[in-house]
Design a protein around this motif. Structure first.
Motif, PDB file in Angstrom:
ATOM      1  N   ARG A 136     -65.790 -39.263  10.525  1.00 41.60           N
ATOM      2  CA  ARG A 136     -65.649 -39.036  11.959  1.00 41.60           C
ATOM      3  C   ARG A 136     -64.683 -40.049  12.564  1.00 41.60           C
ATOM      4  O   ARG A 136     -64.580 -41.174  12.094  1.00 41.60           O
ATOM      5  CB  ARG A 136     -67.007 -39.168  12.668  1.00 41.60           C
ATOM      6  CG  ARG A 136     -68.053 -38.195  12.196  1.00 41.60           C
ATOM      7  CD  ARG A 136     -69.450 -38.605  12.664  1.00 41.60           C
ATOM      8  NE  ARG A 136     -70.481 -37.765  12.060  1.00 41.60           N
ATOM      9  CZ  ARG A 136     -70.963 -37.936  10.853  1.00 41.60           C
ATOM     10  NH1 ARG A 136     -70.519 -38.938  10.100  1.00 41.60           N
ATOM     11  NH2 ARG A 136     -71.881 -37.126  10.378  1.00 41.60           N
ATOM     12  N   TYR A 177     -65.748 -40.194   1.653  1.00 46.30           N
ATOM     13  CA  TYR A 177     -64.623 -40.556   2.520  1.00 46.30           C
ATOM     14  C   TYR A 177     -64.239 -42.034   2.387  1.00 46.30           C
ATOM     15  O   TYR A 177     -63.069 -42.397   2.430  1.00 46.30           O
ATOM     16  CB  TYR A 177     -64.967 -40.232   3.973  1.00 46.30           C
ATOM     17  CG  TYR A 177     -63.829 -40.418   4.950  1.00 46.30           C
ATOM     18  CD1 TYR A 177     -62.879 -39.416   5.123  1.00 46.30           C
ATOM     19  CD2 TYR A 177     -63.710 -41.587   5.697  1.00 46.30           C
ATOM     20  CE1 TYR A 177     -61.834 -39.576   6.026  1.00 46.30           C
ATOM     21  CE2 TYR A 177     -62.670 -41.754   6.595  1.00 46.30           C
ATOM     22  CZ  TYR A 177     -61.740 -40.751   6.752  1.00 46.30           C
ATOM     23  OH  TYR A 177     -60.703 -40.922   7.637  1.00 46.30           O
ATOM     24  N   GLY A 187     -60.036 -35.374  18.356  1.00 43.93           N
ATOM     25  CA  GLY A 187     -59.721 -36.431  17.398  1.00 43.93           C
ATOM     26  C   GLY A 187     -59.989 -37.802  17.987  1.00 43.93           C
ATOM     27  O   GLY A 187     -60.784 -37.965  18.903  1.00 43.93           O
ATOM     28  N   SER A 218     -63.874 -29.692   5.300  1.00 46.85           N
ATOM     29  CA  SER A 218     -62.792 -30.613   4.951  1.00 46.85           C
ATOM     30  C   SER A 218     -62.721 -31.785   5.918  1.00 46.85           C
ATOM     31  O   SER A 218     -62.089 -32.802   5.633  1.00 46.85           O
ATOM     32  CB  SER A 218     -61.446 -29.868   4.930  1.00 46.85           C
ATOM     33  OG  SER A 218     -61.079 -29.441   6.230  1.00 46.85           O
ATOM     34  N   GLN A 219     -63.351 -31.659   7.077  1.00 50.84           N
ATOM     35  CA  GLN A 219     -63.278 -32.736   8.079  1.00 50.84           C
ATOM     36  C   GLN A 219     -64.139 -33.929   7.700  1.00 50.84           C
ATOM     37  O   GLN A 219     -63.789 -35.073   7.965  1.00 50.84           O
ATOM     38  CB  GLN A 219     -63.692 -32.198   9.447  1.00 50.84           C
ATOM     39  CG  GLN A 219     -62.750 -31.142  10.008  1.00 50.84           C
ATOM     40  CD  GLN A 219     -63.190 -30.660  11.375  1.00 50.84           C
ATOM     41  OE1 GLN A 219     -64.158 -31.158  11.943  1.00 50.84           O
ATOM     42  NE2 GLN A 219     -62.479 -29.690  11.916  1.00 50.84           N
ATOM     43  N   GLN A 231     -69.059 -25.515  10.400  1.00 50.70           N
ATOM     44  CA  GLN A 231     -68.294 -26.752  10.444  1.00 50.70           C
ATOM     45  C   GLN A 231     -67.299 -26.751   9.291  1.00 50.70           C
ATOM     46  O   GLN A 231     -67.651 -26.422   8.157  1.00 50.70           O
ATOM     47  CB  GLN A 231     -69.244 -27.949  10.314  1.00 50.70           C
ATOM     48  CG  GLN A 231     -68.572 -29.286  10.121  1.00 50.70           C
ATOM     49  CD  GLN A 231     -67.887 -29.773  11.381  1.00 50.70           C
ATOM     50  OE1 GLN A 231     -68.375 -29.530  12.469  1.00 50.70           O
ATOM     51  NE2 GLN A 231     -66.771 -30.452  11.232  1.00 50.70           N
ATOM     52  N   ASP A 232     -66.048 -27.084   9.561  1.00 51.41           N
ATOM     53  CA  ASP A 232     -65.033 -27.151   8.523  1.00 51.41           C
ATOM     54  C   ASP A 232     -65.400 -28.281   7.561  1.00 51.41           C
ATOM     55  O   ASP A 232     -65.381 -29.456   7.953  1.00 51.41           O
ATOM     56  CB  ASP A 232     -63.669 -27.418   9.165  1.00 51.41           C
ATOM     57  CG  ASP A 232     -62.544 -27.457   8.139  1.00 51.41           C
ATOM     58  OD1 ASP A 232     -62.838 -27.401   6.934  1.00 51.41           O
ATOM     59  OD2 ASP A 232     -61.374 -27.553   8.548  1.00 51.41           O
ATOM     60  N   ASN A 280     -72.442 -32.892  12.107  1.00 52.81           N
ATOM     61  CA  ASN A 280     -71.160 -32.238  11.842  1.00 52.81           C
ATOM     62  C   ASN A 280     -70.473 -31.730  13.096  1.00 52.81           C
ATOM     63  O   ASN A 280     -69.405 -31.119  13.008  1.00 52.81           O
ATOM     64  CB  ASN A 280     -71.368 -31.066  10.873  1.00 52.81           C
ATOM     65  CG  ASN A 280     -71.585 -31.528   9.444  1.00 52.81           C
ATOM     66  OD1 ASN A 280     -71.392 -32.692   9.124  1.00 52.81           O
ATOM     67  ND2 ASN A 280     -71.999 -30.615   8.589  1.00 52.81           N
ATOM     68  N   THR A 282     -68.084 -32.305  15.669  1.00 49.26           N
ATOM     69  CA  THR A 282     -66.994 -33.270  15.822  1.00 49.26           C
ATOM     70  C   THR A 282     -66.255 -33.062  17.137  1.00 49.26           C
ATOM     71  O   THR A 282     -66.327 -32.001  17.752  1.00 49.26           O
ATOM     72  CB  THR A 282     -65.996 -33.160  14.660  1.00 49.26           C
ATOM     73  OG1 THR A 282     -65.520 -31.809  14.577  1.00 49.26           O
ATOM     74  CG2 THR A 282     -66.655 -33.542  13.341  1.00 49.26           C
TER      75      THR A 282
END
Length: 332
Positions: A152, A35, A320, A29-30, A26-27, A314, A316
């Protein structure tokens, strides 16, 4: 006795062998731990307070949030799609085979979302709400704590077809179950650990009648304690009628998040066919060993469960999305 073709066993071996390492990274940075630090610093406190109130009122609410998060992540990723109502232009996932008549907790999600919107409008996603709420409910019933990466986005779509095909079903065998988890990047270890959440879950009689009047009835004849448990199950779930009645999947400590559920599997007392297969399947050498390890070592179970919850969370949605104002509907 269940028989497996040579091809089926080969497929299972390939699937299990694939889990030496993660399927896909999982990236990082996402999703991040901070957050909401600037734009909604009290988000987690708000969610925790509402979940605590709900769980103290009814301990089952912890399991409802955990199940919502699980069913969300298995369809399009953890994107809040499971929360969407049907509209004239969108078909949601609530009527899927594994959701209809059993997936609950939507009113609680609405209440938490209203509190978040009052504090910081349009900031905290419904998908993050589920991820945090699932963790907080688990902790309140004595389970492990884990840090929840957040950030998310909520999807603008849902998929009834994927909900019907991708969410594991209680009637499915081990090979199918492992393949479903594998398709989400989750290993056999992740599967057994995550299914351990059934320690605070209940099952509808509709989903367990074939089991309690079939395999369970046969094996209970060799274990007096199992016969007693089976008789109680039959009182709750008569052979005819009572499909919407429910029974705890951990009859020892149904309102405590612990490892007692795995003891039931070792004794052949899992009420869901799919759960019992993790220990009893002829090809479940790896999963049976994990079941025994988690029964013997609750700290190991807690560690693996926490790690697997982060890993599942994670997943996602690559498409988007947005931050919904109302978890039931996309923004207009």
């Amino acid at each position: 006795m269940i028989s497996y073709s040579r091809a089926s066993v080969l497929v299972l071996a390939m699937v299990l062998g694939a889990f030496v390492g993660p399927l896909a990274a999982q990236d990082p940075s996402q999703l991040t731990l901070d957050y909401y630090a600037k734009n909604c610093p009290h988000a987690q406190e708000i969610i925790r307070a509402e979940v605590e109130c709900a769980v103290r009122t009814n301990p089952r609410n912890a399991a409802l949030l955990l199940r919502l998060h699980f069913h969300d992540c298995f369809v399009q990723g953890c994107d809040g799609s499971v929360l969407l109502d049907d509209t004239a232009t969108l078909i949601g996932e609530k009527q899927a085979d594994q959701n209809v008549n059993s997936l609950k907790g939507f009113d609680l999600v609405d209440k938490i979302k209203q509190k978040l919107e009052a504090e910081c409008p349009g900031v905290v996603s419904c998908a993050d709400l589920l991820a945090i709420g699932a963790r907080d409910g688990t902790v309140l019933l004595g389970g492990p704590y884990w840090d929840v990466p957040v950030g998310r986005l909520d999807s603008k779509t849902a998929s009834l077809d994927l909900a019907n095909s991708d969410i594991p079903a209680p009637s499915q065998g081990l090979i199918t179950l492992i393949a479903k988890f594998w398709s989400k990047g989750l290993s056999a270890t992740d599967m057994v650990a995550l299914v351990g959440s059934h320690t605070i879950g209940v099952a509808r009689c509709f989903n367990i009648k074939d089991r309690i009047y079939g395999d369970f009835e046969l094996t209970a004849k060799f274990n007096p304690s199992s016969e007693l448990y089976l008789s109680k199950l039959k009182e709750t779930c008569p052979a005819h009628g009572g499909d919407d009645n429910t029974s705890p999947m951990d009859y020892v400590s149904p309102y405590v998040f612990d490892n007692a559920y795995f003891e039931g599997l070792v004794q052949g007392e899992g009420v869901l066919y799919s759960d019992q297969q993790m220990y009893s399947s002829l090809v479940g050498y790896q999963t049976a060993d994990l079941v025994k390890q988690y029964w013997a070592d609750p700290l190991l179970f807690f560690k693996h469960f926490s790690d697997s919850m982060v890993k599942m969370g994670n997943i996602t949605n690559p498409e988007g999305g947005e931050v919904r104002k109302n978890c039931r509907f996309v923004n207009s």
